[in-house]
Design an enzyme around this catalytic site. Structure first.
Site, PDB file in Angstrom:
ATOM      1  N   ASP A 319      -6.422  86.393  66.246  1.00  0.00           N
ATOM      2  CA  ASP A 319      -6.692  85.619  67.415  1.00  0.00           C
ATOM      3  C   ASP A 319      -5.508  85.749  68.450  1.00  0.00           C
ATOM      4  O   ASP A 319      -4.564  86.644  68.041  1.00  0.00           O
ATOM      5  CB  ASP A 319      -7.004  84.186  67.250  1.00  0.00           C
ATOM      6  CG  ASP A 319      -7.945  83.808  68.175  1.00  0.00           C
ATOM      7  OD1 ASP A 319      -8.035  84.334  69.393  1.00  0.00           O
ATOM      8  OD2 ASP A 319      -8.429  82.683  68.158  1.00  0.00           O
TER       9      ASP A 319
HETATM   10  C1  BGC Z   1      -9.854  82.298  70.997  1.00  0.00           C
HETATM   11  C2  BGC Z   1     -11.164  83.108  70.336  1.00  0.00           C
HETATM   12  C3  BGC Z   1     -11.434  84.145  71.194  1.00  0.00           C
HETATM   13  C4  BGC Z   1     -10.173  84.784  72.010  1.00  0.00           C
HETATM   14  C5  BGC Z   1     -10.373  85.923  72.805  1.00  0.00           C
HETATM   15  C6  BGC Z   1      -8.793  82.998  71.406  1.00  0.00           C
HETATM   16  O1  BGC Z   1      -7.979  82.244  72.317  1.00  0.00           O
HETATM   17  O2  BGC Z   1      -9.343  81.292  70.037  1.00  0.00           O
HETATM   18  O3  BGC Z   1     -12.023  82.476  70.171  1.00  0.00           O
HETATM   19  O4  BGC Z   1     -12.369  85.029  71.049  1.00  0.00           O
HETATM   20  O5  BGC Z   1      -9.095  83.903  72.427  1.00  0.00           O
HETATM   21  O6  BGC Z   1     -10.726  85.319  74.163  1.00  0.00           O
END
Ligand code: BGC
Length: 814
Positions: A319
C-alpha cells in the site's frame, strides 16, 4: 562462471528456502545488468513471460516491480490533475523502466483516454521490449474516479443487502465505465472485516461477517475479472488489505492490531481465500501491524500464509509508501534499503512507492550485494508481467474512445439506485410511523446536515479520495430533499438550515417548523472521509445533531431519524424518543431516491444490519463474540450486591442480521434430514418454511446460524453459515434448504489453518426456529478440502456427548 554455478545450485534448492530471511546465497555475487537467462523462478509463468524474463535486464525487471503516483507524471504535481507531462513520464520509463502508475480523480472519460493513450505510447516507445504500463485506480463503488458514472452504495450497504448479485452489478458497472479508459487494475474489493466501528474505513467493508464478505467479494472479483462486455480488455482486481487491517486496537487507521493466529484464520482469512479461489489476480497489503509485526515485513503472512497455505499466485503490491513506513513510523528497519530488503524478502512483488524511485536503486544494490537473488526478482517481476499478460495488455495496450457513450448509461444508474433500495435498514418503526402515506402528509420538514448533501450520501472515494466539495457533485443526482419532493408531490417538503451563517444553532426555528409539520425527517450524517482523516475518538452522535434531534422531538410530531454515514453513530440518547430510525449508511447516488421511497412506502425496506450496532461508545462488540456470560447471578453472594454495569441487553442497539420490513415473515417447520452426521462425507439437509404473512410484497434475506455447543476452544455464540435472499409476494411462502457439510460448516481452523472437526452437538438457528444435531466424527474423506483452503487433515477429537444427550434430537427453540 560463479553465476552459472550459483544458478545450478539454486535449481536444486526449493525456491522459498533460497529466499529465507537472512539466507544470503554466498555464491551469487555478480548480477549482470545486461540481458540474462531466466532463472528457475520463471518456470511457472506462461511462454511470453518466460521469454521476457530471459531477455530483460535487472533494471527492467525492477521497473516492473515499481509503481508511481500520477503526481510525478502530471503537469502540476497535484493528484487531481489528469494531464500528462510527457517529459516526466518519458524520463521515468526510460531511466527506471517503471511498469505501473496509479491514481487520479474524476475527470471526463475523454480526458482519461487522452492521458492513458499518451502514457501508454511513451511506455511502448521507451520500453526496449515494448512492455505496456498497467494503471491502478481506486474505483471503490462504481467507476468513482470517472466523471458522470454510476455511484453504487459503499460495501457496508451492499453487505446490508445480503444480495451478492449487487456486488456483481457494482463490478460490472465499474469495468463498463472505466476499462476502455486504460483502467485495467482496479484496487477493489476491500475484503477487510468491519469488526471495529471506530475504524474510519468501516464503510469500505461488507460488514463484520466472514461469510458475507466472502460471498460479496467473490461475486465482485468474478465479474470484475471475467466480464466479456469490455472485450478485448480485461481487468485485474486487487483484494485489500491483506490482512487484519480492519481491527486496530485503538480503532485508528494503520495502527497495531492484536489478532491471535486462530482468529486470523477463522475470521480474517475467508474473504481473501474466497476471492483467491475466484481467481483474484492481486492483493494489496495491510499497512498496519499485527501483534507488533508490520505486515509488509511479515514473511509469515505474505509467504507462509498467503502463498503456501492460501495458494495465491498473483501480485502482492504494497500500500501507499509502506516500505518507507517500516523506517519512519513502524521503526523495524534502520533505513530504506533495509526496509526494501525486508519487504521483498517477506513477499512483496511491487512497491507503490509512490513518489520516488529510490526503491529501484535499493533493489538493484541488494541484488548486487547478493542479499536478494536473481530468482527472487524474477519471481516478482514475473508475477507482474504474468498479470499483464493474462489481462491481454500486450495485445490491447491502448485505450479506446469509440464506446464512451457507455459511460453514464442510465441503466447503470438505475441499478445503483436499485442497489441503494436494498441496502438500507429499518431499525425501529414504533406504531408503524413509517411509511408516511403521501396522501396524508401535507407538510414534511427535513433537517440535518445530510438533507441536501450529495457528498454525505456518497462518502469517501467518490470523485476523489476524500470526496469533493458539495458543488462538484452532479446536479442530476437527487438529494434527499429533492427526492422527497418527488415522492410527496402533494406536500410541502421544506428544509431549514440548523445553523445560521455564523454557525449558531437555530433550534427555536426548527422546533417551530416541526410543530407545523406532519412529520420531521432528521437527515443526520457526516462529511466524506477515509483513512486517517476519518479517525474518530468518539462514535457518539455529535452534540449539535443530538440537540437538533431533541428540538424536533419536542414538537411531539413523528420523527424519522436517518443515520447517514460511514459508521454507526451512537444514538442511544435520542433513540427512545424517536419513532422511526433508518440506518442509511452510504447508499451512493441512488440514496436520496431510495430513502424517500422507503419513507413514502413505495419501496419496502429489506436490508439487514451487516454489523452489530453499538449502544455504547465504549463497548464495541460483534455478533459472533465468544461464548460468555453477560450478567452475574448475584444470589450466590448474599445481600449487599446491587446489580451494576450496563443495563441494556448486551452491547447492541440492533443485532447483526436484523432489519424491519413493511410486511411480516413467519418461519416454521424447521426439519433436519437426520439428527446425526457421521463422517465428513455425510450431509444433513435442513429445511424451513418462510412465509410472507403481511399484506405487501417484500424481500427477505434468510440467515442460517450454527452454534458449536462445546468446543475445544471457546467458540462464537453463533456464526452465519448460509444466507439466501428472495422476493416474496404477499402470502407467498417458500421452502428453503441448507445442506450442512461437516468440513465447511462444522469445523473451525486452528492457528495454522488446519480444520478442527470435533464430534459433539450443534444448534442450527434460522429465524425463530432452531434444531440440534450431533456430529459423531469419523474418518476424514480422502482428499477432503479444508474449509478455508488450508491443507492438512481434519482432526476429529471424538468428544463424548454431553450427559443426558445420548441420541440426536431436534428441539424446540431455546
Ligand atoms: C489506501 C488504499 C489505496 C491506495 C491507493 C492507500 O492509502 O490504503 O486502499 O488503494 O492508497 O490510492
Amino acid at each position: 562462471m560463479r553465476l552459472v554455478a550459483s544458478r545450478t545450485a539454486l535449481l536444486a534448492l526449493p525456491l522459498l528456502a533460497a529466499c529465507q530471511r537472512g539466507a544470503v546465497p554466498a555464491t551469487v555475487t555478480i548480477i549482470p545488468t545486461a540481458t540474462t537467462v531466466a532463472t528457475p523462478a520463471a518456470s511457472g509463468f506462461g511462454p511470453r513471460v518466460q521469454q521476457l524474463l530471459a531477455h530483460m535486464t535487472l533494471e527492467e525487471k525492477i521497473g516492473q516491480m515499481t509503481q508511481l503516483n500520477i503526481s510525478v507524471i502530471n503537469t502540476t504535481g497535484v493528484q487531481k490533475d489528469v494531464v500528462l507531462d510527457s517529459a516526466k513520464a518519458t524520463a521515468l520509463v526510460r531511466n527506471f523502466h517503471i511498469g505501473s502508475f496509479l491514481n487520479g480523480e474524476a475527470v471526463p472519460a475523454a480526458q482519461w483516454v487522452r492521458y492513458s493513450a499518451a502514457l501508454q505510447r511513451i511506455a511502448l516507445r521507451e520500453s526496449r521490449l515494448r512492455i505496456p504500463i498497467i494503471y491502478g485506480i481506486d474505483h471503490m463503488h462504481g467507476a468513482s474516479y470517472v466523471a458522470g458514472t454510476a455511484i453504487f452504495p459503499h460495501n457496508i450497504n451492499l453487505g446490508a443487502s445480503f444480495n451478492p448479485e449487487l456486488a456483481r452489478q457494482t463490478a460490472r458497472a465499474t469495468v463498463l465505465e472505466s476499462a476502455d479508459l486504460g483502467h485495467h487494475w482496479v484496487f477493489a474489493p476491500v475484503l477487510d472485516l468491519g469488526v471495529n466501528a471506530y475504524w474510519p474505513r468501516f464503510y469500505e467493508t461488507y460488514g463484520e461477517d466472514p461469510l458475507v464478505a466472502s460471498r460479496m467479494g467473490a461475486a465482485f472479483v468474478r465479474e470484475l475479472q471475467n466480464n466479456k462486455e469490455i472485450a478485448p480488455y480485461k481487468v485485474a482486481g486487487s483484494g485489500k488489505h491483506f490482512l487484519g487491517y480492519s481491527d486496530p486496537r485503538n480503532g485508528w487507521d494503520r495502527t497495531n492490531a492484536l489478532i491471535p493466529d486462530q482468529r486470523l484464520q477463522e475470521f480474517f482469512r475467508p474473504s481473501f481465500q474466497a476471492a483467491i479461489d475466484a481467481g483474484l489476480k492481486s492483493i494489496m497489503i495491510n499497512s498496519g501491524e499485527i501483534n507488533g509485526e508490520p505486515v509488509h515485513a511479515s514473511r509469515a503472512i505474505l509467504t507462509d500464509l498467503l502463498r503456501d497455505q492460501m495458494g495465491f499466485k498473483g501480485v502482492a503490491v504494497t500500500d501507499w509508501e509502506d516500505i518507507i513506513r517500516l523506517v519512519r513510523i513502524q521503526k523495524v528497519a534502520a533505513n530504506e534499503k533495509e526496509a526494501t530488503w525486508m519487504a521483498i524478502d517477506a513477499g512483496v512483488d511491487m512497491a507503490m512507492t509512490p513518489y520516488t524511485t529510490t526503491f529501484c536503486q535499493y533493489v538493484k544494490e541488494l541484488v548486487q550485494e547478493g542479499r536478494l537473488t536473481q530468482a527472487r526478482i524474477d519471481l516478482s517481476a514475473g508475477r507482474v508481467l504474468q498479470m499483464k499478460d493474462e489481462i491481454g495488455l500486450f495485445e490491447n495496450p491502448m485505450p479506446r474512445a469509440d464506446r464512451l457513450s457507455r459511460i453514464g448509461d442510465p441503466a447503470l444508474r438505475a441499478q445503483a439506485t436499485a442497489a441503494a433500495r436494498e441496502s438500507v435498514v429499518l431499525l425501529k418503526n414504533d406504531k408503524n410511523t413509517l411509511p408516511l402515506a403521501p396522501a396524508r402528509v401535507k407538510r414534511l420538514l427535513v433537517v440535518g446536515p445530510s438533507a441536501e448533501s450529495r457528498a454525505n450520501l456518497s462518502g469517501g472515494w467518490t470523485l476523489a479520495w476524500q470526496g469533493r466539495p458539495e458543488a462538484a457533485y452532479p446536479k442530476d443526482v437527487p438529494t434527499l430533499v429533492e427526492a422527497l419532493r418527488k415522492e410527496f408531490p402533494g406536500a410541502k417538503v421544506e428544509t431549514l438550515p440548523y445553523r445560521d451563517a455564523k454557525g449558531k444553532m437555530q433550534l427555536a426555528s426548527i422546533s417551530a417548523a416541526a410543530r407545523q409539520a406532519d412529520a420531521v425527517v432528521l437527515a443526520l450524517g457526516e462529511r466524506p472521509y477515509t483513512e486517517g482523516l476519518g479517525n474518530s475518538s468518539d462514535l457518539t452522535l455529535p452534540d449539535d445533531q443530538q440537540q437538533l434531534t431533541r428540538a424536533a422531538q419536542a414538537s411531539g410530531k413523528p420523527t424519522v431519524l436517518l443515520m447517514i454515514g460511514g459508521r454507526p453513530g451512537i444514538i442511544r440518547s435520542v433513540a427512545d424518543a424517536t419513532t422511526a430510525i433508518i440506518w442509511a449508511g452510504l447508499p451512493g447516488y441512488g440514496g436520496g431516491t431510495a430513502l424517500a421511497e422507503i419513507i413514502s412506502g413505495k419501496t419496502n425496506p429489506s436490508g439487514k444490519l451487516p454489523f452489530t450496532y453499538p449502544q455504547f461508545a465504549g463497548h464495541i462488540s460483534n455478533y459472533h463474540h465468544d461464548n460468555n456470560k453477560n450478567s452475574l447471578d448475584l444470589s450466590d453472594f448474599g445481600a449487599g450486591f446491587e446489580q451494576r454495569g450496563a443495563k441494556y441487553k448486551s452491547s447492541m442497539l440492533t443485532e447483526f442480521g436484523e432489519g424491519l420490513s413493511y410486511t411480516t415473515y413467519a418461519y416454521s417447520g424447521l426439519t433436519l434430514s437426520d439428527t446425526v452426521l457421521t463422517g465428513t462425507a455425510a450431509r444433513l439437509r435442513a429445511t424451513v418454511r418462510v412465509a410472507n404473512t403481511g399484506a405487501r410484497a417484500g424481500q427477505e434475506a434468510v440467515l442460517w446460524f450454527l452454534t458449536d455447543e462445546v468446543g475445544r476452544i471457546t467458540r462464537p455464540v453463533r456464526l452465519l453459515k448460509h444466507f439466501e435472499k428472495q422476493a416474496y409476494t404477499a402470502g407467498q411462502s417458500r421452502e428453503l434448504t441448507f445442506d450442512i457439510n461437516p468440513l465447511t460448516d462444522l469445523s473451525y481452523p486452528d492457528g495454522l489453518g488446519r480444520p478442527q472437526l470435533e464430534a459433539g452437538w450443534f444448534t442450527l438457528r434460522v429465524g425463530s426456529q432452531s434444531a440440534r444435531f450431533r456430529y459423531v466424527g469419523g474418518a476424514v474423506a480422502p482428499g477432503a478440502a479444508a474449509p478455508t483452503g488450508a491443507t492438512g487433515n481434519a482432526t476429529p477429537t471424538n468428544r463424548t456427548p454431553r450427559p443426558g444427550t445420548t441420541s440426536a434430537e431436534a428441539s424446540p427453540p431455546k
